[in-house]
Design a protein around this motif. Sequence first.
Motif, short mmCIF file in Angstrom:
data_model
loop_
_atom_site.label_atom_id
_atom_site.label_comp_id
_atom_site.label_asym_id
_atom_site.label_seq_id
_atom_site.Cartn_x
_atom_site.Cartn_y
_atom_site.Cartn_z
N LYS A 128 -87.36 6.18 78.82
CA LYS A 128 -86.10 6.82 79.16
C LYS A 128 -85.28 5.95 80.11
O LYS A 128 -84.05 5.81 79.96
CB LYS A 128 -86.37 8.18 79.80
CG LYS A 128 -85.12 8.95 80.20
CD LYS A 128 -85.46 10.25 80.91
CE LYS A 128 -84.19 10.95 81.39
NZ LYS A 128 -84.51 12.19 82.17
N ARG A 129 -85.95 5.35 81.09
CA ARG A 129 -85.26 4.47 82.04
C ARG A 129 -84.69 3.24 81.31
O ARG A 129 -83.55 2.82 81.58
CB ARG A 129 -86.21 4.05 83.15
CG ARG A 129 -86.55 5.17 84.14
CD ARG A 129 -87.64 4.74 85.12
NE ARG A 129 -87.90 5.73 86.14
CZ ARG A 129 -87.26 5.80 87.31
NH1 ARG A 129 -86.32 4.91 87.60
NH2 ARG A 129 -87.55 6.75 88.19
N ASP A 130 -85.49 2.65 80.43
CA ASP A 130 -85.01 1.48 79.68
C ASP A 130 -83.77 1.84 78.86
O ASP A 130 -82.79 1.08 78.82
CB ASP A 130 -86.11 0.98 78.75
CG ASP A 130 -87.25 0.30 79.49
OD1 ASP A 130 -87.03 -0.16 80.63
OD2 ASP A 130 -88.36 0.22 78.94
N ALA A 131 -83.82 3.00 78.22
CA ALA A 131 -82.69 3.43 77.41
C ALA A 131 -81.45 3.67 78.27
O ALA A 131 -80.32 3.36 77.85
CB ALA A 131 -83.05 4.70 76.63
N ALA A 132 -81.66 4.20 79.47
CA ALA A 132 -80.53 4.45 80.37
C ALA A 132 -79.84 3.16 80.77
O ALA A 132 -78.60 3.09 80.83
CB ALA A 132 -81.01 5.21 81.61
N VAL A 133 -80.61 2.13 81.02
CA VAL A 133 -80.03 0.83 81.39
C VAL A 133 -79.25 0.25 80.22
O VAL A 133 -78.13 -0.28 80.39
CB VAL A 133 -81.13 -0.13 81.86
CG1 VAL A 133 -80.56 -1.54 82.07
CG2 VAL A 133 -81.75 0.36 83.16
N VAL A 134 -79.82 0.33 79.03
CA VAL A 134 -79.12 -0.18 77.85
C VAL A 134 -77.80 0.56 77.65
O VAL A 134 -76.76 -0.06 77.39
CB VAL A 134 -80.02 -0.04 76.59
CG1 VAL A 134 -79.22 -0.36 75.34
CG2 VAL A 134 -81.22 -0.96 76.71
N VAL A 174 -75.54 -4.51 89.64
CA VAL A 174 -75.39 -5.95 89.46
C VAL A 174 -75.03 -6.20 88.01
O VAL A 174 -75.77 -5.82 87.09
CB VAL A 174 -76.70 -6.70 89.80
CG1 VAL A 174 -76.59 -8.18 89.43
CG2 VAL A 174 -77.03 -6.56 91.27
N GLY A 175 -73.87 -6.81 87.79
CA GLY A 175 -73.42 -7.05 86.43
C GLY A 175 -72.29 -8.06 86.40
O GLY A 175 -72.07 -8.81 87.36
N SER A 176 -71.55 -8.06 85.32
CA SER A 176 -70.46 -9.01 85.14
C SER A 176 -69.15 -8.43 85.69
O SER A 176 -69.08 -7.27 86.08
CB SER A 176 -70.29 -9.35 83.66
OG SER A 176 -69.92 -8.18 82.95
N ARG A 177 -68.12 -9.27 85.67
CA ARG A 177 -66.81 -8.83 86.16
C ARG A 177 -66.24 -7.71 85.30
O ARG A 177 -65.43 -6.91 85.77
CB ARG A 177 -65.84 -10.02 86.16
CG ARG A 177 -66.21 -11.11 87.16
CD ARG A 177 -65.06 -12.10 87.31
NE ARG A 177 -65.40 -13.17 88.23
CZ ARG A 177 -65.67 -14.42 87.88
NH1 ARG A 177 -65.65 -14.74 86.59
NH2 ARG A 177 -65.97 -15.33 88.77
N ILE A 194 -75.31 8.53 84.59
CA ILE A 194 -76.55 7.75 84.71
C ILE A 194 -76.78 7.33 86.17
O ILE A 194 -77.89 7.41 86.69
CB ILE A 194 -76.49 6.51 83.79
CG1 ILE A 194 -76.49 6.95 82.32
CG2 ILE A 194 -77.66 5.57 84.07
CD1 ILE A 194 -76.23 5.81 81.35
N LEU A 195 -75.71 6.91 86.83
CA LEU A 195 -75.84 6.50 88.23
C LEU A 195 -76.26 7.67 89.11
O LEU A 195 -77.09 7.50 90.02
CB LEU A 195 -74.51 5.92 88.72
CG LEU A 195 -74.03 4.63 88.04
CD1 LEU A 195 -72.70 4.18 88.62
CD2 LEU A 195 -75.07 3.52 88.16
N MET A 224 -78.82 -0.76 89.78
CA MET A 224 -78.72 -0.80 88.32
C MET A 224 -78.59 -2.26 87.91
O MET A 224 -77.64 -2.95 88.33
CB MET A 224 -77.52 0.00 87.84
CG MET A 224 -77.20 -0.16 86.36
SD MET A 224 -78.51 0.45 85.27
CE MET A 224 -78.27 2.22 85.43
N ALA A 225 -79.52 -2.74 87.08
CA ALA A 225 -79.50 -4.15 86.68
C ALA A 225 -80.20 -4.30 85.35
O ALA A 225 -81.07 -3.51 84.98
CB ALA A 225 -80.18 -5.02 87.74
#
Length: 503
Positions: free
Chosen positions: A445-451, A476-479, A466-467, A414-415
Amino acid sequence: MQTAPSDTESVSHTEPSPTTARAGRALPQAAAALVVVLVLLVIVRLPWAGDLGIHAATIQRLSHNLLHPGDPLVDADTPSPYYSPWMLVLGCLAKLTGLSVFVVLRIAAFVGLGLLVTGVWRYVRTLSAHRAAPALALLSLLLLWGPVLFNWSGFLGLNSLALTVSYPSVFALGLAFHFWAWLTRALREPEPAAWSALGLLWALVLLCHQFTGVVSSLGALAMVIAARPTRAVLLRLGAALALGMLLLGLWPYYDFFSLFSAGANLEAIHKPLYEQLAGHFGFVLLGVAALVLRFRRDRWDPLVLFFALGALMFAAGGLSGHYSWGRALPAALVPAQLAAALEAVTAGRRAWARTGWACVLGVALAAGAWTQAGTLGYVIPKSALPAAVADKYDTPWVGYHWMTPWVKYGDVVMARTSPARQIPAYGAYTVAPGYPDFFLPDEAKRDAAVVRYFDAGTSAAERRGILREYKVQWVVGSRSLAGPGLRKVTTGPDHQVLYRVVR
């Protein structure tokens, strides 16, 4: 019919001295050689920016499954226009040798550059017999752009070439120059056996890079019109076209003709092609002036016709809102750049005219070289560059090799969009593609899920859902993402954190 260029095209009533003539040839040849060496050194480093990730991912998929590679970016069984004949060759190379995809991309870059340089040389030799013409043409193609740096796949500015030399677009453009040279000679001296190969080569360019294929087709059309061929030649041309269309229809990795309905998905990302035209392409006006001179000498000049077709398609795209048609702009730029170079060796019969044009061209090339001076940063440490040059240098992307001790081939990550353009290069998939993918039915749908996943207001339960839906193993993301269901594994550049999804 066109006639082959003769040495008398570049001879004036007042001949320069042998020493001056040799210097006139040697200077552009030496400059072109230096530029080629610079690009060769860039290839060794292979700076990463733009679309390198999608091409690396394509080779990854083919090296693991040549027959059914699936989508190159997400875990889905869909076709992709990135699976071209050239990428298939590179995938086979990676599979047979076990070489890293980045090593394979370096090999692709060497091949693409070789095809481009030799293709320019061969085509320019059909237009002028002057020994300096190919070198001047190469310099014009790489440096005659504008005072504002412009990088885009399929566009041959020096800095753009440095970043895209391993892309299929460079390979396809090199093939296009060879195709034009071969076609020009076939139109002048018809050889029946050559036409079938020309048809296949035309289709190969289209399959390897569709936008460059359009440019190649416009150039070919201009050359055919300029040659005013006989009926017999037109029949052979029609047979070659039919053979090429057959190859396009039979290519098994994607439906080539379905690409005609994909334009709506590409318009927004191509709109910048219509912005800052003077800044990006201003120096090319010198080539437009050269085309006017060529038109006055020959109403059927192939470069003039080539330019007219390319400019017409580019203008039509801007007026109609089909901004993806802007990718045909090289069909106007290339003939103008070539005309600017050729005018320095064929500008009338007087030496002073050629010398004056060469001086103007030299100033324009120098200005273009200064615009793209930051290319030196790809082979020379930024700290060693003069400050004015270092300011023109853009640092390449770092990449995501720091994840590979944990994230394996086929894992789903997920990124956000920017990481999603790079992560698949190492074999993993992302939830949403980092690039528009009109063959992927659930892209929206995938783009919306990431958002939704990265939205601060999304609940922990919805994130877990979602996961699970996309079988995500890593995030991969922020703290700030730290929480139940995620276990921090490592930290990468720019404070990015790799989390393992805990079921």
